[in-house]
Write an enzyme that holds these catalytic residues in place. Sequence first.
Site, PDB file in Angstrom:
ATOM      1  N   HIS A  18       0.819  -1.226   0.000  1.00  0.00           N
ATOM      2  CA  HIS A  18       0.000   0.000   0.000  1.00  0.00           C
ATOM      3  C   HIS A  18       0.847   1.268   0.000  1.00  0.00           C
ATOM      4  O   HIS A  18       0.371   2.337  -0.331  1.00  0.00           O
ATOM      5  CB  HIS A  18      -0.941  -0.005   1.209  1.00  0.00           C
ATOM      6  CG  HIS A  18      -2.037  -1.025   1.092  1.00  0.00           C
ATOM      7  ND1 HIS A  18      -3.325  -0.695   0.747  1.00  0.00           N
ATOM      8  CD2 HIS A  18      -2.033  -2.367   1.229  1.00  0.00           C
ATOM      9  CE1 HIS A  18      -4.073  -1.789   0.694  1.00  0.00           C
ATOM     10  NE2 HIS A  18      -3.305  -2.814   0.995  1.00  0.00           N
ATOM     11  N   ASP A  74       3.228   9.538  -0.942  1.00  0.00           N
ATOM     12  CA  ASP A  74       2.065   8.741  -0.536  1.00  0.00           C
ATOM     13  C   ASP A  74       1.893   7.590  -1.516  1.00  0.00           C
ATOM     14  O   ASP A  74       2.064   7.793  -2.729  1.00  0.00           O
ATOM     15  CB  ASP A  74       0.795   9.615  -0.585  1.00  0.00           C
ATOM     16  CG  ASP A  74      -0.160   9.319   0.559  1.00  0.00           C
ATOM     17  OD1 ASP A  74      -0.224   8.146   0.973  1.00  0.00           O
ATOM     18  OD2 ASP A  74      -0.833  10.250   1.025  1.00  0.00           O
TER      19      ASP A  74
HETATM   20  P1  ADQ Z   1      -3.225   6.100   4.686  1.00  0.00           P
HETATM   21  O1  ADQ Z   1      -1.832   6.617   4.838  1.00  0.00           O
HETATM   22  O2  ADQ Z   1      -3.985   5.942   5.924  1.00  0.00           O
HETATM   23  O3  ADQ Z   1      -3.268   4.736   3.861  1.00  0.00           O
HETATM   24  P2  ADQ Z   1      -5.184   7.334   2.756  1.00  0.00           P
HETATM   25  O4  ADQ Z   1      -5.069   6.627   1.471  1.00  0.00           O
HETATM   26  O5  ADQ Z   1      -5.401   8.784   2.563  1.00  0.00           O
HETATM   27  O6  ADQ Z   1      -3.936   7.202   3.708  1.00  0.00           O
HETATM   28  O7  ADQ Z   1      -6.440   6.726   3.536  1.00  0.00           O
HETATM   29  C1  ADQ Z   1      -6.875   7.284   4.690  1.00  0.00           C
HETATM   30  C2  ADQ Z   1      -8.312   6.889   5.019  1.00  0.00           C
HETATM   31  O8  ADQ Z   1      -8.562   7.296   6.340  1.00  0.00           O
HETATM   32  C3  ADQ Z   1      -9.317   7.572   4.112  1.00  0.00           C
HETATM   33  O9  ADQ Z   1     -10.384   6.708   3.873  1.00  0.00           O
HETATM   34  C4  ADQ Z   1      -9.765   8.772   4.963  1.00  0.00           C
HETATM   35  O10 ADQ Z   1     -11.104   9.137   4.773  1.00  0.00           O
HETATM   36  C5  ADQ Z   1      -9.585   8.291   6.379  1.00  0.00           C
HETATM   37  N1  ADQ Z   1      -9.147   9.401   7.243  1.00  0.00           N
HETATM   38  C6  ADQ Z   1      -7.984  10.068   7.199  1.00  0.00           C
HETATM   39  N2  ADQ Z   1      -7.942  11.023   8.131  1.00  0.00           N
HETATM   40  C7  ADQ Z   1      -9.112  10.992   8.779  1.00  0.00           C
HETATM   41  C8  ADQ Z   1      -9.688  11.763   9.854  1.00  0.00           C
HETATM   42  N3  ADQ Z   1      -9.048  12.751  10.464  1.00  0.00           N
HETATM   43  N4  ADQ Z   1     -10.924  11.432  10.256  1.00  0.00           N
HETATM   44  C9  ADQ Z   1     -11.581  10.422   9.642  1.00  0.00           C
HETATM   45  N5  ADQ Z   1     -11.110   9.684   8.649  1.00  0.00           N
HETATM   46  C10 ADQ Z   1      -9.878   9.952   8.212  1.00  0.00           C
HETATM   47  C11 ADQ Z   1      -2.313   3.837   3.263  1.00  0.00           C
HETATM   48  C12 ADQ Z   1      -1.266   4.485   2.342  1.00  0.00           C
HETATM   49  C13 ADQ Z   1      -1.961   5.288   1.245  1.00  0.00           C
HETATM   50  C14 ADQ Z   1      -2.910   4.389   0.471  1.00  0.00           C
HETATM   51  C15 ADQ Z   1      -3.837   3.629   1.427  1.00  0.00           C
HETATM   52  C16 ADQ Z   1      -4.665   2.587   0.679  1.00  0.00           C
HETATM   53  O11 ADQ Z   1      -0.389   5.313   3.086  1.00  0.00           O
HETATM   54  O12 ADQ Z   1      -0.997   5.866   0.356  1.00  0.00           O
HETATM   55  O13 ADQ Z   1      -3.698   5.180  -0.398  1.00  0.00           O
HETATM   56  O14 ADQ Z   1      -3.110   2.956   2.425  1.00  0.00           O
HETATM   57  O15 ADQ Z   1      -3.861   1.756  -0.090  1.00  0.00           O
END
Ligand code: ADQ
Length: 460
Positions: free
Chosen positions: A157, A365
Amino acid sequence: MSRLVVVSNRVADPRKAAAGGLAVALGDALNTMGGLWFGWSGVVIADGTPGDGALHQQKAGNVTLATVDLCAEDHAGYYLGYSNGVLWPVCHYRLDLARFDAGYFGAYQRVNRLFARHLLPLLRSDDIIWIHDYHLIPLADELRALGAKQRIGFFLHVPLPPQQVLAAIPQHEWLMRALFAYDLVGLQSQADLQNFSHYVQAEAGAEALGDHYYRAFDRTVQAGAFPIGIDVDEFAALTHAKDARDMYERMKGEYSRRQLLLGVERLDYSKGLPQRVRAFKALLKKYPDNLRSATLIQIAAPSREAMDTYTGLLQELESLCGAINGDFGELDWMPVRYMHRNVARKRLPGLYRVARVALVTPLRDGMNLVAKEFIAAQDPADPGVLVLSRFAGAAEQLEQALLVNPYDTDGMADTIQRALQMPLQERQSRYQALLNNIRAQDVHWWRKRFLAALAAATRG
Ligand code: ADQ
């Protein structure tokens, strides 16, 4: 039909909406194919024995959830230590933040071995096994050592950094050799795939057999780019449900005279939060028409709080936000609203929809799903603008976003200004193109493509 076995560090009950898009997508596949989801229980046993941990099993509809407890020493070494103190920073190109403590690696091996020991007896001979993320790189190798012959796929990921960065990990060759125990290695982007291809040939002397098959260590593995998406329909439904609508109305009323900019993420150094806040400050200085109008709402969910690097970031961010409010704020206008907390998933779409501009500006990311969720939640008649870092995996797909370099403070301020000034017609046409993209390449597309490639991978 073969059964699907998903393995990830954490296991979510796929019946619960709060679990999020990935759990929904994997849960969907698990429900249809019938399956098993295996991982850490989230429980840490204070006085447990290293390399040991009880197995729990529970039925969730058609799916069995199997989880293992970890003792405090293993949790510290495997999770906080090697996974998040070594692999996470290195995969995000932050060698300066990596802690190469020899003890961490032992715990990482121990926990992967423990998982393999508990998982093996639960497997059937024709299972398809899908292992997720950097915590579990050696799991297939451990399973193979115990005799597992099933097809096993791996999806990373996070980004896969270039050879010269990866090679800083003392055990880099061991990790790469472990990847060759899989039949398929899935990465998020073409850039990651290029890094993989270059690394295995330059560092491990792998032979490229074409179609991203590589042979090394007496094994053949196929690699591929499988950009993860979101469940657009599920997110659109959340957007129109009561919680999100209430959130939207409340915010709309509260900020009726303001232009809202929004940042949402876990509080993590990969997400570029201080850089973003500095760019917002540059915007206020350079384009004073935004004074008393532009308001940045920054929501940073608590994450990995037991680690020093994260505490330092929290302090830096708080002081930056405080300074901007002190320097620019008025009695009736606070430029930055910073919140260190989670927003309930059901309310998040309302927040996305009320924002004129989303600032998704990570320094690095794997993909970034917030960018895609923001698009899915927009009002087609009056959509907001996505400002996206060129260093997020999502930038390869979301070309119609305004792409920025998060290290370029002034350049980012200029792009934010452009986003705030963008005429409706341009906003609509960019939004349509972005929506088409996230719809065509949603999380179900991702999952089906990966599983089809795994089923078709030539073994050897
Ligand atoms: P993350 O680093 O966690 O994931 P991301 O892809 O943005 O990053 O996913 C975050 C999830 O958490 C989203 O669904 C978002 O809505 C939720 N979220 C984030 N902050 C929040 C908050 N303050 N309150 C509520 N919900 C929140 C890892 C990798 C990414 C990759 C994903 C999936 O780092 O690059 O895209 O896995 O593969």
